[in-house]
Scaffold this motif. Structure first.
Motif, mmCIF file in Angstrom:
data_model
loop_
_atom_site.group_PDB
_atom_site.id
_atom_site.type_symbol
_atom_site.label_atom_id
_atom_site.label_comp_id
_atom_site.label_asym_id
_atom_site.label_seq_id
_atom_site.Cartn_x
_atom_site.Cartn_y
_atom_site.Cartn_z
ATOM 1 N N ASP A 106 -8.411 6.645 -14.669
ATOM 2 C CA ASP A 106 -8.908 5.762 -13.614
ATOM 3 C C ASP A 106 -9.110 4.321 -14.049
ATOM 4 O O ASP A 106 -8.858 3.395 -13.302
ATOM 5 N N ASP A 107 -9.610 4.137 -15.267
ATOM 6 C CA ASP A 107 -10.015 2.791 -15.641
ATOM 7 C C ASP A 107 -8.999 2.067 -16.511
ATOM 8 O O ASP A 107 -9.247 0.940 -16.939
ATOM 9 N N ARG A 144 -14.727 -11.991 -7.451
ATOM 10 C CA ARG A 144 -14.920 -11.046 -6.353
ATOM 11 C C ARG A 144 -16.377 -10.597 -6.279
ATOM 12 O O ARG A 144 -16.970 -10.514 -5.208
ATOM 13 N N ARG A 153 -18.935 -11.590 -3.195
ATOM 14 C CA ARG A 153 -19.643 -10.663 -2.315
ATOM 15 C C ARG A 153 -21.087 -11.114 -2.133
ATOM 16 O O ARG A 153 -21.656 -10.992 -1.043
ATOM 17 N N ILE A 158 -12.135 -12.671 3.841
ATOM 18 C CA ILE A 158 -10.959 -11.881 3.477
ATOM 19 C C ILE A 158 -11.135 -11.252 2.100
ATOM 20 O O ILE A 158 -10.745 -10.125 1.875
ATOM 21 N N GLY A 159 -11.736 -11.975 1.176
ATOM 22 C CA GLY A 159 -11.960 -11.411 -0.159
ATOM 23 C C GLY A 159 -11.783 -12.452 -1.232
ATOM 24 O O GLY A 159 -12.588 -13.364 -1.369
ATOM 25 N N ASP A 202 -6.264 -11.304 -2.470
ATOM 26 C CA ASP A 202 -5.987 -10.861 -1.107
ATOM 27 C C ASP A 202 -5.118 -11.826 -0.315
ATOM 28 O O ASP A 202 -4.447 -11.423 0.625
ATOM 29 N N LEU A 203 -5.179 -13.105 -0.652
ATOM 30 C CA LEU A 203 -4.407 -14.081 0.110
ATOM 31 C C LEU A 203 -4.117 -15.276 -0.796
ATOM 32 O O LEU A 203 -4.994 -15.745 -1.524
ATOM 33 N N PRO A 211 -0.091 -11.433 0.794
ATOM 34 C CA PRO A 211 0.308 -12.349 1.863
ATOM 35 C C PRO A 211 0.120 -13.815 1.446
ATOM 36 O O PRO A 211 -0.787 -14.134 0.689
#
Lengths: 751, 751
Positions: free
Chosen positions: A235-236, A327, A331, A431-432, A511-512, A533
């Motif tokens: 996983d990591d 990120r 948040r 969006i992030g 994310d963008l 994108p």
């Protein structure tokens, strides 16, 4: 050919390994190690396409004046094909003598001895290398060694001087282990159908050789991407971009590996050994179909391929770590009150004026460097320069944005009573993580930062090298402002060493992408960004159509072309109704354009109407971006619409007419992001539209289209509040019924 | 190896060329012609990587049991490298004798005679081919011919029988023109530094040979994509997918071509000649780096590569023509009144019940075929079947959609007074052309069609082969409904022969792809769709977090997992607060899951708390899609949020708690498309959200996120109405000032 290209003489660095990938460009002496997984196919033949592309890259680098050496596997695989073929033939002859029938298919393929395979294959493998290198006018030489040869001082010295002599003669030595004479074979199931010696990936041989020859770089290609911090597949597990010896304890090696006997641990050991000896090392995947074509040249160009071994721990976090930090802090930024985000932006505005001396002094350093290097054109230098006035107007813009940021994040767009006590809200959220790539203009940085803050997005900033001092101080001030609410890390400045292409591949992290700059930049990034994108305009082929009912006093076409010809919203094609030809209006139109020195190109129909026509256009899809435009004749408004649909780019198109009905039809029918009636195409702009902040202009058809304001940086989230509702409650046997009542949302409602 | 694979025996078709690309799979005898541009690099050496990949493909097809022949160029280029090298060496020896100095670099490279190059190169080229084919256990043979050999009856017969004998022995004949003996050389500037014969691309040789040998397929590779209807590069030039002889007059050939002497016209002539002789032909680009790796196998698999020559004009429009028709009619659809679009949908609803007998009979035919073929699993067959009840409920859904379609297109979202008499509107408009790809369920067709009609979008429908009869009649009815307002062409059914991958490459023609089906389908299409956005869910790793303040009567986790375990909004991981372990609540949770036969996997922390733990999860990022889930323990709500951010897919995540403050923090912090409090994850659904129509669920972060209603099929357009306003009017010297007043927009305003 090597005779024409070998003028590039790269100065040899002084026996020390490199610290940054970007320095690999200077590597003069390079050992390329090809593991068995790279050279062979699954079915035990050679992977010819990969070999050919490796040869091409090595020859190219050799022709640049570098000294290339290859450590290769593959003789066993080559020999196996050859021997099996021979044995089958001799068997078939024997069988034919016995039965008179051809029973090739049923024959048992014998188990071949690996050392015999190696001996039989070595000559063929070398012949293949030679034939391939000949195509690039490059000579090769064959060297067979065993690891023991390095322990015998005399042999070692002989090998060393032989290799030096070959390099001096511009010959590529191809080194292989002398498999025919090495110790007894150990069975290995890697190659099916053949009892081979354990193909020790020639890692330690390559490392020894690289150090012995004082190579600058060892490129070790196998079938894994590089070194992971945990066994790949868990996983990591993350691919390590730069590994330094001190990190060794933080790595967990897997218990098994398909590659070689010692697997990755042995590779790392060899790499560290080479590194200690002064040779930089990159471990990378030489079998990945998409990158095989340029994995070696990419590494030498400093791109992020595989794992780079550096003796010096790189200062600061990696871009992946920066993204994680952004990120995380982003948040927190998104969960602040809107007022707090406004405060951060206002604080940044204040800092811009307060610290203007420091900013301008950093900017002067950039300007001096740019001027002295002489590599920037005057327009670029102009865009690089800041002034007190510019900083003041930047600060004013930021304060306006602080106000409009109040109602961006957490706005309720829709509220539905799904059932009793089950209420749904659709709210705006960031969006992030955004990646903004900008060229030259450092004033872009605070603007973009403020947009990200206002919309609660995390942000990676990638500026141009030429503005690095200015960007650095502006970014510091941004973080200072962010820190008043503890979210300094939400905006990160990416090192100038990072390649834009590498950033565009971080599709799990970003994310963008928003490129701010020329449409050339946008196109480059749209091509590079796989899976992320991109918000930007790719092309602006804008039309102005002058209807037969046009009024001449509306010189919109001239403004559309000349106000700023390089803009994407400038007119490129002027469409004129047929009836206007040879009227005073037509003459005036041409005169006005001529007065402004606009060079006119004629469309095919327009040219056919003229006795002496200007040069005919090459394509009706041209974006001139200069004081040039195309003129074409159309029969009607409908004809104009058809022309625009066929040759336009759906950016901005204009009709000039006094006829409202014609205008409304045009506005309805033209399928472009912006459609104007009696107004210059130059109004297609976020500021002019009154969107407050301008994120950019989008030529995409989804998400955001045309000039994009803050809303383009937002997405939505669905929040459902219930009291233990289950889907089963609403089944035919269930107790609940869907209501789906729209609950009115007053403007400015927040979640 | 050829001994193990040559069992595949493809029946030889009867001397007639194929009509459809899909039939090319049956081609047994194939001639691959490699033009000089394919075989050679710019610098006149061989393009080894390309050659290697071509050899690999040819060997693969040969091993499938096909009879492969190669017509190759390249001897001149090979020989040139070789001769130049020799001459330079002899020169350098002479120079060394004269001056004692190495002046290699300054030496003049002599002009080489092409026939000598060809002679010198032929042996090396063949050796290279042989070495390469040996790697695939494939034998080769060399054949040198001139065009004249075909005119001599005796020679022709000898050649024919030789080739047949070689094919019989499973040997790949490699044919080249005997350049050493052909007529005198003509200078040609294609290859710099060497005075070569005009390298006539061996087109006519290959065509003659193919017909002579009754080959099923001739693949002619050069450096152009195929045949264009106008000279490539001109505005209107389009690549022709299928060319048939009757089309010849509709082609405009360019005056010049880089390729060969006759250029494309000669190629077409040769192709038509072969076609007449019964051999199908595909002309394609063998130099394109992205497709080189499988251009030959792609062609044989029937993919749309290059231009396919067919003697029979294919019935109906091509998919490109269909897209054009759809876009055109779609624009008319978008300009209808909303009421008219509603009428079309209602008409379709009526037709579904009115024509139910015909629909059900077509459906029965599909079911019978599916049952008799035995290739479909029972669940797929169930989804294929229609019934009167299904059609009725479809019709009801459509009528509801007709109502909600009233306010989709042309809705005013924003109105701004930019300046006096300069007003801006942002209105909703359709996205353009949608491609919807769906599997099995034919009821998808009218639903999707109605969505497209409601949103004014043009639509290409690509259904599964298994439902072709049902889809055909449903599409006919859709067009019948559309025709009441003259827009029948807006919705097109794509032939079942079209490959999904081919459709995903039409990035200039299609604006949005919507896959309706398994997440496997979505992933495949996301990978294939280069440059076209895809709306769909890729992964749903949904979490339910049971807080320490949870109430036990809320069995949301069970509903989330068991209501429909294969759905993307089903729970995959259950997070449990540490304090709940060893409480009655915990036991109840486990019991409830066990009662429903849910197989439990333990996360690493959960496992560490248990004496006897269920099997530990391989990855915390698993989407089980079945009655299986992972259970993991977390320390707090914050810990749950971190877990979700780390291992989730931002789809749907749920908190179960009675503590409002904890819940609101969870709702705010979790960065997913849907975040629920005390409600089952299964509510993440367009219908359950009350969005009316369900377009799909999107896991993208831009445009549309989570369940998508009609709005996801809309974009916006900016309409500006002025009175001759120019940007210059607003300059410092200008007469106008920006007002940017928001004009309130009453709900339900239309442009």
């Amino acid at each position: 050919s090597r005779f024409s290209h070998c003028k590039v003489r790269i100065p040899r660095p002084h026996g020390k390994s490199f610290v940054h990938r970007s320095e690999l460009k200077q590597a003069k002496r390079i050992v390329v190690k090809l593991g068995s997984a790279v050279v062979t196919r699954d079915e035990c033949g050679l992977a010819l396409g990969r070999l050919a592309s490796i040869v091409e890259q090595v020859a190219m680098l050799q022709n640049q004046g570098r000294e290339m050496m290859i450590v290769t596997s593959g003789a066993v695989a080559f020999g196996k094909q050859r021997l099996r073929h021979e044995i089958l033939l001799s068997q078939s002859v024997r069988q034919a003598l016995h039965s008179g029938q051809n029973q090739l298919k049923e024959m048992v393929i014998p188990v071949l001895e690996a050392r015999a395979c190696a001996a039989a294959g070595q000559s063929g493998l070398m012949a293949l290398y030679e034939a391939m290198f000949t195509q690039y006018s490059t000579c090769t030489a064959q060297i067979l060694v065993t690891n023991l040869d390095f322990h015998d001082e005399q042999k070692r010295r002989n090998l060393n001087s032989t290799l030096h002599e070959l390099l001096r003669m511009n010959i590529v030595p191809i080194i292989n282990t002398n498999d025919a004479v090495v110790p007894p074979p150990v069975p290995n199931s890697d190659l099916q159908g053949v009892n081979v010696i354990s193909i020790k990936d020639n890692d330690s041989l390559a490392a020894r050789l690289a150090v012995e020859m004082k190579a600058d770089l060892l490129i070790a290609l196998s079938d894994v991407e590089g070194l992971y911090d945990s066994p790949p597949g868990t996983d990591d597990a993350k691919l390590i971009d730069i590994f330094y010896p001190g990190d060794q304890q933080s790595i967990t090696f897997g218990t098994k590996s398909r590659v070689g006997s010692g697997g990755m641990e042995a590779k790392v050991k060899a790499a560290l050994w080479a590194l200690q000896g002064g040779t930089s090392v990159v471990i990378a995947n030489g079998t990945h179909p998409k990158v095989t074509g340029h994995v070696i040249t990419d590494i030498v160009e400093g791109k992020k391929v595989g794992t780079f071994f550096s003796e010096v721990k790189p200062a600061g976090p990696t871009v992946e770590q920066q993204t994680e930090m952004a990120r995380h802090a982003g948040r927190a930024l998104a969960s602040l009150d809107p007022e707090q985000r406004g405060e951060i932006i206002c604080c940044l505005a204040e800092l811009l004026t307060e610290k203007k001396d420091e900013i301008l002094s950093a900017n002067r350093r950039d300007m001096e460097l740019a001027n002295s290097s002489g590599r920037l054109s005057q327009p670029l230098i102009d865009r690089l320069s800041l002034s007190t006035a510019k900083l003041n107007s930047l600060a004013i813009g930021l304060r306006q944005l602080a106000v409009s940021s109040r109602d961006s994040v957490g706005r309720v767009l829709r509220r539905t009573r799904v059932a009793n006590n089950l209420e749904l809200e659709q709210i705006t959220v960031p969006i992030g993580v955004l990646l903004v790539i900008f060229e030259s203009r450092p004033d872009c940085l605070p603007q973009v930062a403020a947009l990200a803050i206002a919309s609660g997005n995390a942000l990676l900033l990638k500026g141009g090298k030429e503005a690095s001092n200015t960007n650095k101080i502006l970014h510091q001030l941004t973080q200072e402002a962010l820190s008043i609410h503890g979210v300094a890390d939400a905006i990160q400045l990416v090192s100038t060493r990072e390649e834009v292409e590498d950033l565009c591949r971080l599709d799990k992290l970003i994310d963008l992408i928003i490129p701010r700059g020329s449409s050339q930049l946008v196109r480059t990034i749209q091509r590079a960004a796989k899976g992320i994108p991109v918000l930007g305009h790719s092309e602006g082929i804008c039309h102005v159509y002058i209807d037969n009912d046009a009024s001449i006093d509306k010189a919109i076409d001239v403004d559309s072309k000349c106000d700023y010809p390089a803009a994407c919203n400038a007119m490129e094609t002027l469409l004129i109704h047929r009836d206007l030809l040879r009227t005073p209006i037509f003459d005036q139109i041409i005169d006005m354009l001529r007065t402004e020195n606009v060079k006119i190109h004629a469309g095919p129909r327009f040219a056919s109407y003229l006795t002496f026509s200007p040069s005919e256009v090459k394509s009706l899809r041209t974006e001139y971006g200069d004081l040039e435009c195309c003129i074409e004749v159309v029969d009607s408004m409908q004809d104009a619409v058809d022309h625009i649909h066929k040759y336009g780019s759906s950016h901005t198109d204009v009709i000039i007419t006094e006829n409202e009905e014609t205008a409304e039809q045009f506005l309805q029918q033209v399928d472009s992001a912006c459609v104007f009636w009696n107004a210059s195409s130059r109004f297609a702009d976020g500021y002019r539209f009154g969107l407050g902040a301008e994120v950019g202009i989008s030529t995409a058809r989804i998400h955001a289209r045309g000039p994009v304001g803050l809303e383009g940086l937002l997405t939505t989230k669905w929040v459902l509040r219930g009291e233990g509702h289950t889907a089963a409650d609403f089944s035919e046997q269930g107790s609940m019924k869907y209501l789906h009542e729209n609950i009115p949302v007053p403007q400015g409602s927040f979640s």
